[in-house]
Design a protein around this motif. Structure first.
Motif, PDB file in Angstrom:
ATOM      1  N   ARG A   1       0.912  -1.241  -0.147  1.00 12.49           N
ATOM      2  CA  ARG A   1      -0.341  -0.057   0.195  1.00 12.49           C
ATOM      3  C   ARG A   1       0.777   1.119   0.203  1.00 12.49           C
ATOM      4  NH1 ARG A   1       0.246   1.434   5.638  1.00 12.49           N
ATOM      5  NH2 ARG A   1       1.016  -0.118   6.706  1.00 12.49           N
ATOM      6  N   GLU A   2       2.084   1.036   0.183  1.00 12.36           N
ATOM      7  CA  GLU A   2       2.922   2.476   0.206  1.00 12.36           C
ATOM      8  C   GLU A   2       3.524   2.313  -1.356  1.00 12.36           C
ATOM      9  OE1 GLU A   2       4.547   2.661   4.692  1.00 12.36           O
ATOM     10  OE2 GLU A   2       5.125   0.450   3.886  1.00 12.36           O
ATOM     11  N   ILE A   3       4.037   1.593  -1.830  1.00 12.15           N
ATOM     12  CA  ILE A   3       4.190   1.822  -3.027  1.00 12.15           C
ATOM     13  C   ILE A   3       3.151   2.136  -4.667  1.00 12.15           C
ATOM     14  CG2 ILE A   3       5.136   0.155  -5.018  1.00 12.15           C
ATOM     15  CD1 ILE A   3       5.829  -1.689  -2.989  1.00 12.15           C
ATOM     16  N   PRO A   4       3.531   3.099  -4.731  1.00 13.74           N
ATOM     17  CA  PRO A   4       2.614   3.831  -5.841  1.00 13.74           C
ATOM     18  C   PRO A   4       2.654   3.037  -7.084  1.00 13.74           C
ATOM     19  CG  PRO A   4       4.533   5.948  -5.341  1.00 13.74           C
ATOM     20  CD  PRO A   4       4.717   4.070  -4.589  1.00 13.74           C
ATOM     21  N   ASP A   5       1.317   3.576  -7.833  1.00 12.07           N
ATOM     22  CA  ASP A   5       0.969   2.507  -8.942  1.00 12.07           C
ATOM     23  C   ASP A   5       1.248   3.321 -10.368  1.00 12.07           C
ATOM     24  OD1 ASP A   5       0.032   1.120 -11.008  1.00 12.07           O
ATOM     25  OD2 ASP A   5      -2.157   0.762 -10.797  1.00 12.07           O
ATOM     26  N   THR A   6       2.943   2.448 -10.846  1.00 12.16           N
ATOM     27  CA  THR A   6       2.739   3.615 -11.522  1.00 12.16           C
ATOM     28  C   THR A   6       3.010   2.131 -13.260  1.00 12.16           C
ATOM     29  OG1 THR A   6       4.774   3.118 -11.983  1.00 12.16           O
ATOM     30  CG2 THR A   6       4.097   5.244 -10.837  1.00 12.16           C
ATOM     31  N   CYS A   7       2.265   1.673 -12.959  1.00 13.69           N
ATOM     32  CA  CYS A   7       2.059   0.586 -14.573  1.00 13.69           C
ATOM     33  C   CYS A   7       0.656   1.924 -15.895  1.00 13.69           C
ATOM     34  CB  CYS A   7       1.124  -0.536 -13.919  1.00 13.69           C
ATOM     35  SG  CYS A   7      -0.934  -0.450 -13.836  1.00 13.69           S
TER      36      CYS A   7
END
Length: 341
Positions: A115-121
């Motif tokens: 949850r602390e990792i941004p979604d940049t897909c």
């Protein structure tokens, strides 16, 4: 390790079994802890597992399994050949920047929860199941299988991820073929006797390829593989309550063929259709599987509630007493009182 002489420590248990399966169900206790308790007894505490995983790094978690760190090279060996399917490979290629973003973030920040990792897909993960559009989780899973990142620990049930180089020791991974051979031999040593493989499921944890020697078991069809080092060993049994995910009975077909033991995990069935209970524990006595204990830990009430004991064979007084003692020991380990049926 289910004989009268118990192992001394958790790492020895995991090495012998090759893995502890992680499952969130805790009707009595989490399965990994319950399997460890069955082997070690009440000297085992759940914080032992956390310490070995997160502080001592003698164990590691991958793909919902806890394994001995001494085996990590066997699982890193196939990192480059991490999947045979086109969809995951194409998705990873399309989202390579997303993958590199995660590596940069972890290198800079240290361990993080998903949850602390941004979604940049760029291309969302498409699935008909629960993983649909769960891009961060899916990327982390694939990166872990590829040996790029690893589970550094857990906060409650939430996994915390870090660079693999900060979790795993430096190891020289064997070839894929050699790793497969060693894993088959390790599995057979854990099981003693097993099938070579099941059609369409060659990597099933209960199947061992051509490890060991061929054997025929009277009353069953086809060929088995047996670990010859175990054939002449003496066995002194004891009574044990087993997790439904225990290696001994996890392969239900094997349990039926070898032990004439019928078992189904019934927590997904409507209550009215259950024969043995929501999370019934198989009962081992000596070298026989003799029944199931239907029990539930009611922590609010402070009791281990025994709903029923199902006898596959008629319990003698010694069996009944041994099961009673083992149930009392389980309750004591859970810091509960036994509430009999």
């Amino acid at each position: 390790m289910l004989d009268a002489k118990r192992p001394r420590d958790l790492v020895s248990v995991v090495r012998q079994l090759t893995f502890l399966q992680i499952d969130p169900t805790a009707a009595i206790a989490p399965s990994a802890d319950l399997v460890a308790w069955s082997r070690l007894g009440s000297s085992y505490r759940p914080d032992h597992l956390k310490r070995e995983l997160e502080e001592k790094r003698t164990l590691f978690e991958l793909d919902a399994m806890v394994r001995p760190m001494s085996d990590v090279g066997l699982y890193l060996a196939s990192a480059e050949e991490w999947t045979d399917y086109d969809q995951p490979r194409e998705w990873m290629t399309s989202n390579d920047k997303f993958r590199r973003d995660i590596l940069k973030l972890l290198r800079r920040s240290g361990p993080l929860a998903s949850r602390e990792i941004p979604d940049t897909c760029v291309v969302p993960w498409a699935s008909t199941g629960w993983t649909n559009d769960r891009n961060v989780t899916q990327m982390l899973e694939y990166m872990a299988v590829r040996g790029e990142i690893a589970i550094a620990g857990r906060v409650g049930r939430e996994r915390v991820w870090d660079l693999a180089e900060r979790v795993y020791p430096k190891v020289k991974a064997p070839s894929v073929a050699e790793a497969a051979r060693q894993k088959n031999e390790r599995r057979l040593a854990a099981l003693g006797i097993a099938r070579a493989k099941r059609p369409k499921m060659p990597m099933e944890p209960a199947y061992v390829g051509d490890a060991g020697e061929p054997a025929v078991v009277e009353g069953t069809k086809g060929e088995w593989r047996v670990d010859p080092s175990l054939l002449d060993g003496e066995f002194s049994g004891r009574t044990a309550l087993l997790s439904p995910f225990d290696r001994l009975i996890h392969d239900r077909v094997r349990a039926a063929e070898l032990f004439d033991f019928e078992y189904t995990l019934e927590m997904y069935k409507p209550a009215a259709q259950r024969r043995w209970g929501y999370f019934a524990l198989p009962i081992l006595h000596g070298d026989r599987l003799v029944g199931k204990l239907d029990a539930k830990a009611d922590r609010k009430a402070g009791v281990l509630r025994v709903n029923a004991i199902h006898e596959d064979v008629k319990f003698t007084k010694p069996i009944a007493k041994a099961v009673q003692n083992e149930t009392a020991d389980l309750a004591s380990w859970l810091e509960l009182e036994v509430e009999p049926a």
